[in-house]
Design an enzyme around this catalytic site. Structure first.
Site, PDB file in Angstrom:
ATOM      1  N   GLU A   1       1.737 -11.801   5.260  1.00  0.00           N
ATOM      2  CA  GLU A   1       0.835 -11.076   6.155  1.00  0.00           C
ATOM      3  C   GLU A   1       1.382 -11.348   7.554  1.00  0.00           C
ATOM      4  O   GLU A   1       1.197 -12.425   8.111  1.00  0.00           O
ATOM      5  CB  GLU A   1      -0.604 -11.612   6.027  1.00  0.00           C
ATOM      6  CG  GLU A   1      -1.191 -11.509   4.624  1.00  0.00           C
ATOM      7  CD  GLU A   1      -1.709 -10.104   4.283  1.00  0.00           C
ATOM      8  OE1 GLU A   1      -1.539  -9.178   5.107  1.00  0.00           O
ATOM      9  OE2 GLU A   1      -2.281  -9.948   3.193  1.00  0.00           O
TER      10      GLU A   1
ATOM     11  N   HIS B   1       0.824  -1.220   0.000  1.00  0.00           N
ATOM     12  CA  HIS B   1       0.000   0.000   0.000  1.00  0.00           C
ATOM     13  C   HIS B   1       0.859   1.272   0.000  1.00  0.00           C
ATOM     14  O   HIS B   1       2.040   1.210  -0.341  1.00  0.00           O
ATOM     15  CB  HIS B   1      -0.980  -0.045   1.181  1.00  0.00           C
ATOM     16  CG  HIS B   1      -1.660  -1.382   1.295  1.00  0.00           C
ATOM     17  ND1 HIS B   1      -2.735  -1.728   0.518  1.00  0.00           N
ATOM     18  CD2 HIS B   1      -1.377  -2.478   2.060  1.00  0.00           C
ATOM     19  CE1 HIS B   1      -3.098  -2.978   0.804  1.00  0.00           C
ATOM     20  NE2 HIS B   1      -2.279  -3.457   1.730  1.00  0.00           N
TER      21      HIS B   1
ATOM     22  N   GLU C   1      -1.635   0.040   8.167  1.00  0.00           N
ATOM     23  CA  GLU C   1      -0.841  -1.048   7.583  1.00  0.00           C
ATOM     24  C   GLU C   1       0.306  -0.499   6.741  1.00  0.00           C
ATOM     25  O   GLU C   1       1.417  -1.035   6.779  1.00  0.00           O
ATOM     26  CB  GLU C   1      -1.738  -1.948   6.723  1.00  0.00           C
ATOM     27  CG  GLU C   1      -0.968  -3.086   6.060  1.00  0.00           C
ATOM     28  CD  GLU C   1      -1.794  -3.842   5.031  1.00  0.00           C
ATOM     29  OE1 GLU C   1      -3.016  -3.567   4.937  1.00  0.00           O
ATOM     30  OE2 GLU C   1      -1.209  -4.694   4.334  1.00  0.00           O
TER      31      GLU C   1
ATOM     32  N   HIS D   1       3.065  -7.114   4.320  1.00  0.00           N
ATOM     33  CA  HIS D   1       1.705  -6.649   4.633  1.00  0.00           C
ATOM     34  C   HIS D   1       1.324  -7.023   6.060  1.00  0.00           C
ATOM     35  O   HIS D   1       1.983  -7.831   6.717  1.00  0.00           O
ATOM     36  CB  HIS D   1       0.681  -7.303   3.687  1.00  0.00           C
ATOM     37  CG  HIS D   1       0.710  -6.778   2.297  1.00  0.00           C
ATOM     38  ND1 HIS D   1      -0.255  -5.934   1.787  1.00  0.00           N
ATOM     39  CD2 HIS D   1       1.602  -6.980   1.301  1.00  0.00           C
ATOM     40  CE1 HIS D   1       0.046  -5.628   0.539  1.00  0.00           C
ATOM     41  NE2 HIS D   1       1.164  -6.256   0.202  1.00  0.00           N
TER      42      HIS D   1
HETATM   43 ZN    ZN Z   1      -2.056  -5.298   2.693  1.00  0.00          ZN
END
Ligand code: ZN
Length: 261
Positions: A226, A53, A90, A147
């Site tokens: 993640e 992101h 995030e 992430h």
């Molecule tokens: Zn993400």
């Protein structure tokens, strides 16, 4: 899961073809050690880090909702990413962990390329197709996309590593190597006490996906990790503290070394 096993078929062959063993470095002391004599085992290696992101994505809805190629289909350029319940984004988490990993890998001699150069409210992107292709032209040794997840399922916590499913013509070439990178990444996180996700199918901390442009467009071994569920209180604590982020960074550095050994 079936595809994951199919991918694993030639794992042994890949391992046997590994790079030069220890003694080779002794002949390259000019580049493989620092002035203080410490080792630089990753000299000559190129690693791409992709911090997920961008902090300002939510300020540019038209740009990040634009459809881009994602590996045989189109998908939104990017998303805003998630956050902890306390509002820690995030994008910022991914950025900070990535910078820590970058510093560690560079100390070890690697050349590190990032897919974004800042974490700012007045920036957006890059899109997933740009992230997916990052490192292809320079034939990077590997790419890790960083992430944090955002699951509201009760009690959901822990990390999971996503590898590209085997899908011709997109990921067939990197499927096996990416699986090896995924296994090394999982092992490194586990070894540092990060819990495996209890809410992802299979429960083994590994997932295979074919819907992620970031993975589909890569021609170099790649995983998306993640690192935790930002909506979980304990994971959020690890993700928002310097000590927690250092743990993730040490693990991703170790995974890289292990993969490239
Ligand atoms: Zn993400």
């Amino acid at each position: 899961m079936r595809a994951l096993r199919r991918c694993a078929g030639v794992l042994v062959a890949v391992l046997l073809l590994g790079g030069p063993a220890g003694p080779a470095y002794a002949e390259r002391t000019d580049v493989a050690t620092r002035a203080d004599g410490s080792a630089r085992p990753l000299v000559g290696r190129v690693v791409v880090l992709d911090p997920g992101h961008q902090l300002g994505n939510h300020n540019f809805p038209r740009k990040i909702n634009r459809l881009v190629p994602a590996g045989g289909f189109k998908k939104a350029c990017n998303t805003t990413g998630t956050a902890t319940n306390g509002g820690y984004p995030e994008a910022t988490f991914a950025w900070r962990v990535t910078r820590l990993v970058q510093a560690r890998l560079e100390r070890l001699g690697a050349k590190v390329l990032l897919t974004r150069s800042a974490n700012r409210q007045d920036r957006w992107g890059p899109c997933i197709d740009v992230r997916g292709r990052a490192g292809n032209q320079v034939a990077a040794d590997l790419k890790i996309s960083v992430h944090g997840d955002g699951s509201y399922a009760a009690g959901a916590h822990g990390f999971h590593v996503i590898a590209p499913a085997d899908r011709r013509p997109w990921t067939h070439d990197i499927c096996r190597s990416s699986r090896r990178l995924a296994l090394d990444t999982r092992a490194a996180l586990r070894a540092r006490g990060v819990p495996v996700a209890n809410y992802v199918a299979g429960g083994d901390g590994l997932d295979l996906r074919s819907d992620l442009g970031t993975l589909n467009l890569s021609d170099v071994p790649t995983v998306m990790v993640e690192l935790g569920n930002m909506r979980d209180r304990r994971d959020a604590h690890r993700m928002t503290t310097a000590a927690g982020r250092a743990t993730y960074a040490r693990a991703l550095t170790a995974a890289t070394r292990r993969y490239l050994r």
